[in-house]
Motif scaffolding. Structure first.
Motif, PDB file in Angstrom:
ATOM      1  N   SER A 113       4.495 -23.346  19.031  1.00  0.00           N
ATOM      2  CA  SER A 113       4.706 -22.478  17.869  1.00  0.00           C
ATOM      3  C   SER A 113       6.183 -22.158  17.743  1.00  0.00           C
ATOM      4  N   LEU A 114       6.555 -21.573  16.604  1.00  0.00           N
ATOM      5  CA  LEU A 114       7.936 -21.131  16.433  1.00  0.00           C
ATOM      6  C   LEU A 114       8.287 -20.040  17.435  1.00  0.00           C
ATOM      7  N   GLU A 115       7.336 -19.165  17.718  1.00  0.00           N
ATOM      8  CA  GLU A 115       7.589 -18.091  18.690  1.00  0.00           C
ATOM      9  C   GLU A 115       7.864 -18.666  20.079  1.00  0.00           C
ATOM     10  N   GLU A 116       7.113 -19.687  20.455  1.00  0.00           N
ATOM     11  CA  GLU A 116       7.350 -20.321  21.749  1.00  0.00           C
ATOM     12  C   GLU A 116       8.687 -21.049  21.749  1.00  0.00           C
ATOM     13  N   ALA A 117       9.056 -21.645  20.629  1.00  0.00           N
ATOM     14  CA  ALA A 117      10.361 -22.299  20.518  1.00  0.00           C
ATOM     15  C   ALA A 117      11.482 -21.297  20.718  1.00  0.00           C
ATOM     16  N   ALA A 118      11.360 -20.120  20.117  1.00  0.00           N
ATOM     17  CA  ALA A 118      12.377 -19.083  20.268  1.00  0.00           C
ATOM     18  C   ALA A 118      12.504 -18.652  21.727  1.00  0.00           C
ATOM     19  N   ALA A 119      11.372 -18.548  22.429  1.00  0.00           N
ATOM     20  CA  ALA A 119      11.388 -18.124  23.823  1.00  0.00           C
ATOM     21  C   ALA A 119      12.040 -19.168  24.725  1.00  0.00           C
ATOM     22  N   LEU A 120      12.026 -20.433  24.318  1.00  0.00           N
ATOM     23  CA  LEU A 120      12.599 -21.503  25.134  1.00  0.00           C
ATOM     24  C   LEU A 120      14.123 -21.565  25.052  1.00  0.00           C
ATOM     25  N   LEU A 121      14.722 -20.882  24.075  1.00  0.00           N
ATOM     26  CA  LEU A 121      16.153 -21.044  23.836  1.00  0.00           C
ATOM     27  C   LEU A 121      17.021 -20.505  24.964  1.00  0.00           C
ATOM     28  N   ASP A 122      16.588 -19.441  25.625  1.00  0.00           N
ATOM     29  CA  ASP A 122      17.393 -18.878  26.717  1.00  0.00           C
ATOM     30  C   ASP A 122      17.617 -19.934  27.787  1.00  0.00           C
ATOM     31  N   GLY A 123      18.880 -20.193  28.075  1.00  0.00           N
ATOM     32  CA  GLY A 123      19.236 -21.182  29.083  1.00  0.00           C
ATOM     33  C   GLY A 123      19.454 -22.575  28.532  1.00  0.00           C
ATOM     34  N   LEU A 124      19.062 -22.816  27.278  1.00  0.00           N
ATOM     35  CA  LEU A 124      19.263 -24.139  26.691  1.00  0.00           C
ATOM     36  C   LEU A 124      20.559 -24.242  25.907  1.00  0.00           C
ATOM     37  N   GLY A 125      20.958 -23.167  25.256  1.00  0.00           N
ATOM     38  CA  GLY A 125      22.163 -23.213  24.444  1.00  0.00           C
ATOM     39  C   GLY A 125      22.445 -21.888  23.768  1.00  0.00           C
ATOM     40  N   GLU A 126      23.643 -21.785  23.182  1.00  0.00           N
ATOM     41  CA  GLU A 126      24.068 -20.553  22.519  1.00  0.00           C
ATOM     42  C   GLU A 126      24.309 -20.740  21.031  1.00  0.00           C
ATOM     43  N   ARG A 127      24.471 -21.992  20.594  1.00  0.00           N
ATOM     44  CA  ARG A 127      24.702 -22.266  19.172  1.00  0.00           C
ATOM     45  C   ARG A 127      23.603 -23.219  18.695  1.00  0.00           C
ATOM     46  N   VAL A 128      22.701 -22.663  17.910  1.00  0.00           N
ATOM     47  CA  VAL A 128      21.435 -23.322  17.590  1.00  0.00           C
ATOM     48  C   VAL A 128      21.461 -23.882  16.176  1.00  0.00           C
ATOM     49  N   PHE A 129      21.095 -25.153  16.042  1.00  0.00           N
ATOM     50  CA  PHE A 129      20.872 -25.766  14.741  1.00  0.00           C
ATOM     51  C   PHE A 129      19.380 -25.667  14.470  1.00  0.00           C
ATOM     52  N   LEU A 130      18.989 -24.805  13.538  1.00  0.00           N
ATOM     53  CA  LEU A 130      17.586 -24.497  13.276  1.00  0.00           C
ATOM     54  C   LEU A 130      17.152 -25.187  11.987  1.00  0.00           C
ATOM     55  N   THR A 131      16.238 -26.141  12.099  1.00  0.00           N
ATOM     56  CA  THR A 131      15.826 -26.934  10.940  1.00  0.00           C
ATOM     57  C   THR A 131      14.308 -26.866  10.751  1.00  0.00           C
ATOM     58  N   THR A 132      13.754 -25.680  10.940  1.00  0.00           N
ATOM     59  CA  THR A 132      12.305 -25.498  10.835  1.00  0.00           C
ATOM     60  C   THR A 132      11.890 -24.972   9.471  1.00  0.00           C
ATOM     61  N   GLY A 133      12.810 -24.906   8.516  1.00  0.00           N
ATOM     62  CA  GLY A 133      12.482 -24.384   7.195  1.00  0.00           C
ATOM     63  C   GLY A 133      12.773 -22.904   7.090  1.00  0.00           C
ATOM     64  N   ARG A 134      12.742 -22.411   5.863  1.00  0.00           N
ATOM     65  CA  ARG A 134      13.152 -21.023   5.629  1.00  0.00           C
ATOM     66  C   ARG A 134      12.031 -20.014   5.798  1.00  0.00           C
ATOM     67  N   MET A 135      10.777 -20.484   5.997  1.00  0.00           N
ATOM     68  CA  MET A 135       9.647 -19.565   5.989  1.00  0.00           C
ATOM     69  C   MET A 135       9.379 -18.911   7.347  1.00  0.00           C
ATOM     70  N   GLY A 136       9.887 -19.487   8.447  1.00  0.00           N
ATOM     71  CA  GLY A 136       9.516 -18.979   9.761  1.00  0.00           C
ATOM     72  C   GLY A 136      10.648 -18.370  10.559  1.00  0.00           C
ATOM     73  N   LEU A 137      11.681 -17.903   9.875  1.00  0.00           N
ATOM     74  CA  LEU A 137      12.859 -17.402  10.593  1.00  0.00           C
ATOM     75  C   LEU A 137      12.591 -16.103  11.339  1.00  0.00           C
ATOM     76  N   ALA A 138      11.547 -15.383  10.951  1.00  0.00           N
ATOM     77  CA  ALA A 138      11.241 -14.114  11.622  1.00  0.00           C
ATOM     78  C   ALA A 138      10.977 -14.325  13.110  1.00  0.00           C
ATOM     79  N   ALA A 139      10.495 -15.502  13.485  1.00  0.00           N
ATOM     80  CA  ALA A 139      10.213 -15.786  14.891  1.00  0.00           C
ATOM     81  C   ALA A 139      11.481 -15.766  15.739  1.00  0.00           C
ATOM     82  N   PHE A 140      12.639 -15.970  15.101  1.00  0.00           N
ATOM     83  CA  PHE A 140      13.918 -16.019  15.826  1.00  0.00           C
ATOM     84  C   PHE A 140      14.766 -14.767  15.585  1.00  0.00           C
ATOM     85  N   ALA A 141      14.205 -13.791  14.891  1.00  0.00           N
ATOM     86  CA  ALA A 141      14.995 -12.633  14.450  1.00  0.00           C
ATOM     87  C   ALA A 141      15.611 -11.850  15.609  1.00  0.00           C
TER      88      ALA A 141
END
Length: 244
Positions: A113-141
């Motif tokens: 899910s998008l929520e699980e994707a957001a949780a995976l970001l810690d430790g992977l990088g600091e500058r994120v290219f997010l291409t999941t569309g404009r409807m699900g950005l709340a998961a990364f808020a």
């Protein structure tokens, strides 16, 4: 024969072109994009009012077959289509482009899910290219990372505090994606497993740069629904119905 094609995808437009004008085609677009690319044939824009509304529309307009050619992540309309087709007693086909497959050198991290994707970001990088569309950005808020969000239309809040928006529409080139990753200092890519060639160059650019990719797995097609992997396969299915 009247065929209802659900979706404004590249495959949906290609299928409409293959069927029209020998077959009456109505393409239904959700209306979420301000200036969609319109297919040939008849076009309607907007929702149906759920599965019951779709079933009523199918009956009223004497639709002989429904093809769900929506985006692989348009889960609600796919399940509504399955229920509506069963209610209206018309055949249904799901047109789904094949998903992406990792190759040697890819650093993919799968998310459900998008929520699980957001949780995976810690430790992977600091500058994120997010291409999941404009409807699900709340998961990364609530994510602390900096985000470059690419979408066709401007997204709305909630979204991450540190966000730059890039309005653009594919298909994208490999050179363009390489330049984008370098120009913005991207060190992690987040995308959905949309499949297809139009947005695939970002995956090769990330592979070449050694950048990890978080990929959200697509939801399953509703149980019991027949599928086709290409517009040509879907057109053959329609022709088979006509001949049968």
């Amino acid at each position: 024969m009247h065929v209802l094609i659900l979706g404004g995808t590249t495959e949906a437009r290609a299928l409409a072109a293959l069927l029209h004008p020998e077959t009456r085609v109505t393409s239904s677009l959700a209306g979420r994009v301000a200036s969609p690319r319109l297919p040939v044939g008849e076009v309607r824009i907007g929702g149906f009012g759920g599965a019951d509304g779709l079933a009523a529309w199918v009956r009223e307009h004497h639709v002989d077959a429904v093809i769900d050619a929506t985006h692989p992540f348009a889960e609600n309309i796919s399940f509504n289509a399955a229920r509506a087709a069963a209610t209206a007693h018309v055949p249904l086909l799901a047109l789904r482009r094949p998903g992406w497959v990792p190759v040697e050198g890819d650093r993919w991290h799968s998310a459900a899910s998008l929520e699980e994707a957001a949780a995976l970001l810690d430790g992977l990088g600091e500058r994120v290219f997010l291409t999941t569309g404009r409807m699900g950005l709340a998961a990364f808020a609530d994510c602390p990372q900096w985000f470059l969000v690419r979408s066709v239309d401007a997204p709305e809040s909630p979204m991450p505090d540190r966000t730059e928006v890039l309005l653009d529409r594919g298909p994208f080139t490999l050179d363009g994606e390489r330049d984008l990753l370098h120009r913005y200092g991207i060190d992690v890519l987040v995308t959905k497993d949309s499949g297809g060639a139009a947005t695939a160059p970002k995956l090769r650019a990330a592979r070449e740069a050694g950048i990890p990719v978080v990929i959200v797995r697509r939801p399953p097609v509703p149980e019991g629904v027949e599928t086709a992997a290409s517009p040509e396969g879907a057109a053959a299915w329609v022709h088979g119905l006509a001949e049968g």
